[in-house]
Motif scaffolding. Sequence first.
Motif, PDB file in Angstrom:
ATOM      1  N   PRO A 154      -1.236 -15.424  44.373  1.00 27.89           N
ATOM      2  CA  PRO A 154      -0.929 -16.291  45.524  1.00 27.89           C
ATOM      3  C   PRO A 154      -1.393 -15.643  46.819  1.00 27.89           C
ATOM      4  O   PRO A 154      -1.297 -14.425  46.992  1.00 27.89           O
ATOM      5  CB  PRO A 154       0.605 -16.398  45.484  1.00 27.89           C
ATOM      6  CG  PRO A 154       0.982 -16.039  44.093  1.00 27.89           C
ATOM      7  CD  PRO A 154      -0.032 -15.057  43.614  1.00 27.89           C
ATOM      8  N   VAL A 155      -1.896 -16.458  47.734  1.00 27.58           N
ATOM      9  CA  VAL A 155      -2.365 -15.962  49.024  1.00 27.58           C
ATOM     10  C   VAL A 155      -1.177 -15.875  49.968  1.00 27.58           C
ATOM     11  O   VAL A 155      -0.788 -16.856  50.603  1.00 27.58           O
ATOM     12  CB  VAL A 155      -3.470 -16.879  49.597  1.00 27.58           C
ATOM     13  CG1 VAL A 155      -3.958 -16.332  50.944  1.00 27.58           C
ATOM     14  CG2 VAL A 155      -4.636 -16.990  48.627  1.00 27.58           C
ATOM     15  N   ASP A 156      -0.586 -14.709  50.065  1.00 28.19           N
ATOM     16  CA  ASP A 156       0.556 -14.499  50.956  1.00 28.19           C
ATOM     17  C   ASP A 156       0.126 -13.577  52.100  1.00 28.19           C
ATOM     18  O   ASP A 156      -0.936 -13.764  52.662  1.00 28.19           O
ATOM     19  CB  ASP A 156       1.736 -13.908  50.168  1.00 28.19           C
ATOM     20  CG  ASP A 156       2.254 -14.884  49.107  1.00 28.19           C
ATOM     21  OD1 ASP A 156       2.366 -16.076  49.427  1.00 28.19           O
ATOM     22  OD2 ASP A 156       2.529 -14.442  47.980  1.00 28.19           O
ATOM     23  N   ASP A 157       0.936 -12.599  52.417  1.00 30.86           N
ATOM     24  CA  ASP A 157       0.624 -11.646  53.480  1.00 30.86           C
ATOM     25  C   ASP A 157       0.393 -10.279  52.832  1.00 30.86           C
ATOM     26  O   ASP A 157       1.343  -9.529  52.628  1.00 30.86           O
ATOM     27  CB  ASP A 157       1.786 -11.580  54.480  1.00 30.86           C
ATOM     28  CG  ASP A 157       1.487 -10.688  55.669  1.00 30.86           C
ATOM     29  OD1 ASP A 157       0.494  -9.936  55.615  1.00 30.86           O
ATOM     30  OD2 ASP A 157       2.250 -10.722  56.654  1.00 30.86           O
ATOM     31  N   PRO A 158      -0.857  -9.937  52.496  1.00 33.03           N
ATOM     32  CA  PRO A 158      -1.097  -8.690  51.765  1.00 33.03           C
ATOM     33  C   PRO A 158      -0.694  -7.448  52.552  1.00 33.03           C
ATOM     34  O   PRO A 158      -0.250  -6.465  51.979  1.00 33.03           O
ATOM     35  CB  PRO A 158      -2.604  -8.714  51.494  1.00 33.03           C
ATOM     36  CG  PRO A 158      -3.172  -9.660  52.505  1.00 33.03           C
ATOM     37  CD  PRO A 158      -2.108 -10.677  52.742  1.00 33.03           C
ATOM     38  N   GLU A 198       2.978  -6.893  52.154  1.00 31.54           N
ATOM     39  CA  GLU A 198       3.301  -6.446  50.796  1.00 31.54           C
ATOM     40  C   GLU A 198       2.932  -4.981  50.585  1.00 31.54           C
ATOM     41  O   GLU A 198       3.608  -4.246  49.857  1.00 31.54           O
ATOM     42  CB  GLU A 198       2.568  -7.313  49.776  1.00 31.54           C
ATOM     43  CG  GLU A 198       3.034  -8.774  49.758  1.00 31.54           C
ATOM     44  CD  GLU A 198       2.301  -9.571  48.706  1.00 31.54           C
ATOM     45  OE1 GLU A 198       2.368  -9.171  47.532  1.00 31.54           O
ATOM     46  OE2 GLU A 198       1.669 -10.583  49.053  1.00 31.54           O
ATOM     47  N   LEU A 204      -2.041  -8.348  44.245  1.00 26.12           N
ATOM     48  CA  LEU A 204      -2.342  -8.668  45.635  1.00 26.12           C
ATOM     49  C   LEU A 204      -3.555  -9.580  45.742  1.00 26.12           C
ATOM     50  O   LEU A 204      -4.557  -9.387  45.054  1.00 26.12           O
ATOM     51  CB  LEU A 204      -2.628  -7.354  46.378  1.00 26.12           C
ATOM     52  CG  LEU A 204      -2.500  -7.334  47.879  1.00 26.12           C
ATOM     53  CD1 LEU A 204      -1.044  -7.487  48.289  1.00 26.12           C
ATOM     54  CD2 LEU A 204      -3.043  -5.997  48.406  1.00 26.12           C
ATOM     55  N   SER A 205      -3.472 -10.568  46.611  1.00 27.08           N
ATOM     56  CA  SER A 205      -4.627 -11.389  46.946  1.00 27.08           C
ATOM     57  C   SER A 205      -5.295 -10.820  48.195  1.00 27.08           C
ATOM     58  O   SER A 205      -4.620 -10.341  49.112  1.00 27.08           O
ATOM     59  CB  SER A 205      -4.194 -12.828  47.224  1.00 27.08           C
ATOM     60  OG  SER A 205      -5.269 -13.563  47.804  1.00 27.08           O
TER      61      SER A 205
END
Length: 255
Positions: free
Chosen positions: A184-188, A191, A227-228
């Motif tokens: 999923p494209v979140d906030d790398p 993270e 991670l994305s």
Amino acid sequence: MARPETESSDQDYDFRAQRLFVADDLGPDAEIRLDRERSHYVGDVIRLAVGGHIHLFNGRDGEWRAVREAGGRREAVLRCEVRLRAQTARPDLDYVFAPLKHARLDYMVQKAVEMGAGRLVPVMTRHTQPSRVNVERMRANAVEAAEQCGILSLPEVAEPVSLTRWLAALEPDRTLVFCDEAAPVDDPLAELRAAVRGPLAVLIGPEGGFDAAERTQLGRRPGTLILSLGPRILRADTAAVAALALVEAARQAGG
């Protein structure tokens, strides 16, 4: 002969100076006799005259200013004068990747070194295209990047290994940052902030990506951060720069 200084201050460091990696031990008045290839580089490529200065490092003894002494055309002789910088530790950051072909692998190795990788580990996956890896060429590219970017600690370059074998040998306390285009494209960056304080391994896959079994195997390992790198599909060499830049940004943000 006057006794050389012991160490220069950071304010005196010349970041424009030519740097050269040597295998010899470095220290006060140490004499370095370069082989034919490096003598050619010093004499004919950068045209360092007798009496001119160059910076030397070996990954063990810090960085030294050396002067070129009189010598033959085919053998340059250098003498250490003053230590400019103390030796730094190798970063505890493994960059793990599926090998690419020729020039793109050269580029990726150079950029990984520039971005702070302390160990380069080529892993063979089911979609890896090259069947052979020129480890000596990788080491040469790592040296070149270190020379150009002021790096003191050369990264270790490991022999190629299968993904399964590498994963089985990975230290339990090393966080694995698995860069997965399917995540999923979140906030790398957010993270990563919680993971960057300890030892890290950053894994980038082959052009065709990991297959389903490999992705499952990686995801099941305890201590894996999936991670994305964003909404776009990146080439592997571009992904290397993006992932390592994120790690560095997370470390800076975490203090």
